[in-house]
Scaffold this active site. Sequence first.
Site, mmCIF file in Angstrom:
data_model
loop_
_atom_site.group_PDB
_atom_site.id
_atom_site.type_symbol
_atom_site.label_atom_id
_atom_site.label_comp_id
_atom_site.label_asym_id
_atom_site.label_seq_id
_atom_site.Cartn_x
_atom_site.Cartn_y
_atom_site.Cartn_z
ATOM 1 N N GLU A 123 -14.860 28.234 -42.890
ATOM 2 C CA GLU A 123 -14.312 27.098 -42.145
ATOM 3 C C GLU A 123 -13.001 26.658 -42.782
ATOM 4 O OE1 GLU A 123 -17.885 25.166 -42.856
ATOM 5 O OE2 GLU A 123 -17.226 24.142 -44.661
ATOM 6 N N LYS A 125 -10.347 24.604 -44.660
ATOM 7 C CA LYS A 125 -10.519 23.609 -45.719
ATOM 8 C C LYS A 125 -9.595 22.428 -45.420
ATOM 9 C CE LYS A 125 -10.574 23.371 -50.765
ATOM 10 N NZ LYS A 125 -9.726 22.171 -50.891
ATOM 11 N N ASP A 127 -7.507 19.125 -45.641
ATOM 12 C CA ASP A 127 -6.809 18.435 -46.723
ATOM 13 C C ASP A 127 -7.053 16.941 -46.575
ATOM 14 O OD1 ASP A 127 -5.246 17.998 -48.878
ATOM 15 O OD2 ASP A 127 -3.341 18.289 -47.845
ATOM 16 N N TYR A 237 -19.143 19.016 -43.410
ATOM 17 C CA TYR A 237 -19.107 20.421 -43.823
ATOM 18 C C TYR A 237 -20.375 20.874 -44.539
ATOM 19 C CZ TYR A 237 -17.679 18.569 -48.390
ATOM 20 O OH TYR A 237 -17.631 17.884 -49.566
ATOM 21 N N LYS A 326 -7.415 29.560 -51.281
ATOM 22 C CA LYS A 326 -6.334 28.572 -51.179
ATOM 23 C C LYS A 326 -5.074 29.233 -50.618
ATOM 24 C CE LYS A 326 -6.159 24.872 -53.083
ATOM 25 N NZ LYS A 326 -6.653 23.779 -53.868
ATOM 26 N N CYS A 423 29.163 0.430 -51.508
ATOM 27 C CA CYS A 423 28.589 1.239 -50.429
ATOM 28 C C CYS A 423 29.314 2.584 -50.345
ATOM 29 C CB CYS A 423 28.714 0.494 -49.112
ATOM 30 S SG CYS A 423 28.257 1.490 -47.684
ATOM 31 N N CYS A 426 31.359 2.428 -46.709
ATOM 32 C CA CYS A 426 32.443 1.488 -46.420
ATOM 33 C C CYS A 426 33.080 0.889 -47.672
ATOM 34 C CB CYS A 426 31.951 0.375 -45.506
ATOM 35 S SG CYS A 426 30.850 -0.779 -46.337
ATOM 36 N N CYS A 441 23.987 -2.686 -48.658
ATOM 37 C CA CYS A 441 25.421 -2.768 -48.442
ATOM 38 C C CYS A 441 25.684 -4.145 -47.851
ATOM 39 C CB CYS A 441 25.881 -1.679 -47.474
ATOM 40 S SG CYS A 441 27.468 -2.069 -46.698
ATOM 41 N N CYS A 446 29.669 -2.583 -41.635
ATOM 42 C CA CYS A 446 29.642 -1.233 -42.202
ATOM 43 C C CYS A 446 29.364 -0.218 -41.095
ATOM 44 C CB CYS A 446 28.546 -1.168 -43.259
ATOM 45 S SG CYS A 446 28.264 0.478 -43.909
HETATM 46 ZN ZN LIG Z 1 28.604 -0.074 -46.082
#
Ligand SMILES: [Zn+2]
Length: 695
Positions: A123, A125, A127, A237, A326, A423, A426, A441, A446
């Site tokens: 089956e 696996k 995660d 499972y 795996k 920034c 700008c 910023c 901007c």
């Molecule tokens: Zn900016």
Amino acid sequence: MSPEPTAEMRELEDARTRVEELRAEIRYHDHRYHVLQQPEIGDTQYDLMFRELVDLEERFPDLVSPDSPTQRVSGEATVEFTGVQHREPMLSLGNVFNAEELAAWHTRAVRRGERDDLGFVCEPKIDGLAISLIYEDGRFVQGATRGDGFRGEDITVNLRTLRSIPLVLNAPAGTLPRAFEVRGEVYMSKAEFARLNEERRVAGEQLYMNPRNTAAGSLRQLDPRVTASRRLDLFIYQLGWVEGNRPVDSHSGAMAWLAGLGLPTNPLTESFATIDEVARFCETWVERRDALDYGIDGVVIKVDDFATQRVLGIVGREPRWAIAWKFPAEQAVTRLRHIEVSVGRTGVLTPFAALEPVFVGGANVSLATLHNADHIRSLDIRGGDDVIVQRAGDVIPQVVAPVLSRREGREAELVPFEMPATCPVCGADVSHGDDEAAYYCSNRRCPAQLSRGVEHYASRGALDIEGFGEKLAFQMVDLEFIQSLSDIYALPDRREELLAIPRIGAKKLEALFANIEGSKQQPLSRLLVGLTIRHVGTETARALARHFGNMTALQDAALEELQAVNDIGPIVAESVFAFFRDEENAALIERLRDHGVRIDEDTTARGGPLEGLSIVVTGSLERWSRNEVEELITTLGGKVSGAVSKKTSFVVAGEGGGSKRDKAETLGVEILDEAGFLDRLREHGWSAEIAESRT
Ligand SMILES: [Zn+2]
């Protein structure tokens, strides 16, 4: 002789019959929907049954039982989870990575088992997070995390919120072992993960890293309502311990039996007679994994026969009768060229990694997220480092950590990260509050902020202007066609100039203009999402739109009034208040109004049983969330108000809700409890038909 049953007793008996009927129906449809994914009825029909059940249980509290579908989200938030000793340890699995290693495992199993006709079950696996569920007399009584394998945490209240977990098993009384345990893997689907992150993106919040961590975090929420709001899924499972005799003698038999009881098992499970077939099955999944709506990191192979499993036994903490194949690691090491910084629509500066391209998790990766400055600092990631990059499924690639051992002799080349003082787009000063991790910023004009803001304004969750994506937004700002969000609506007047831009054809332009025009009809809540008001995401925008009905009312709202809107916290209220006090924002809204954007039309419903009534809701209700009850009231034509005044028609007071109740008492405004409110709704003609017609 027993006396004649009274009318009340007969009524109670009728209710009991109906309650049992409804529960069985709901269980059946939960199973169709959440386990088999083959629903037979629509949401509305389901909701009607559910409401009827809630209603009956409310009128006859004696009929409420913990296994009722209405009780999935029950129990209050806790401070901590209690520990649970697993009756049998939850083992881990050994790993193999290829057919040779699998063959070696097989040879050992054949030798030890003294038979060469082992059958296998394979089956995917998942995660996710391993959990244990205990059923007693067919009822779900306890759920726990794996923990260290011997001791986990009791998360029963959270697991109850998973609709794929049957609270009652589908088996005639007396046919089940008195108690038994099943084990499974809880996961979050890719779609749900994307939904959650989209919500966070819209609200300008930090995105979650990956589905697995998010599922883990969701399961360990101290408040089960939070868990319930995340749609987690589960595959069983394994059959764990059983009191008395096992009803089956093989793993495949156990899985079929559990599926028959209504537990979710993975339909992709397959049985094989030879180890070569097993290896081929595993190899095909390396390719197929991306097609699934959940993450898998391998295939689990089990010897099917329980008697042989017992002979093979356990070594250390790993069973000899099972192994995990795996998949190749979804991590890779590559050089971090340098750390760059991007500017978001709220002005937030976000560092990201420019990498030497590397193939990981089935794709070439050259950019990866570094989350924020704190993350970089805590891991001491430096420009020039060799770093571990991780990519899983659809998730944004991320830098996990630097490989410290590879720094030797290269120290001089490495550049520690510092957030820039200006920034990068700008050149304006960067500001940083002491109380939060974010850097901003400071220039509200901007171009980076504006172009991201335009892209967001046109996005699907906001005004939904199809064809107005990242590239066009950037281009329009860059060429100064757009200097404010409202300039979007001026574009149709500049057709000739736009046609002069390479790669913008007349046909594309016409479609775009039509979409821009169409966006003016979007409801107020969408516009509120699009305006980039800090802390205002979809839910908040809906709550505001519902409460105030039109832009003018919202603009004029006093801070106290905003704070009184249900589901809106003090920080959000202040942010909204400040937004509308700002002159530039006021001017922007005025321009949107001039362009004919629909912002002053009252969006609350007209006509309906509650028409003309002003209603205040306070405290927490059992049947509805705050959002739901407000939506119900407005849909039925009523107006939800945040503050009690002489004009208030009545106050619906749930659990808690102190000051508004006091105020109502002082002013002599009628106060209804939840049951009274329901009666009032019925008096005003509320019925299932109305409930149905609104969905
Ligand atoms: Zn900016």
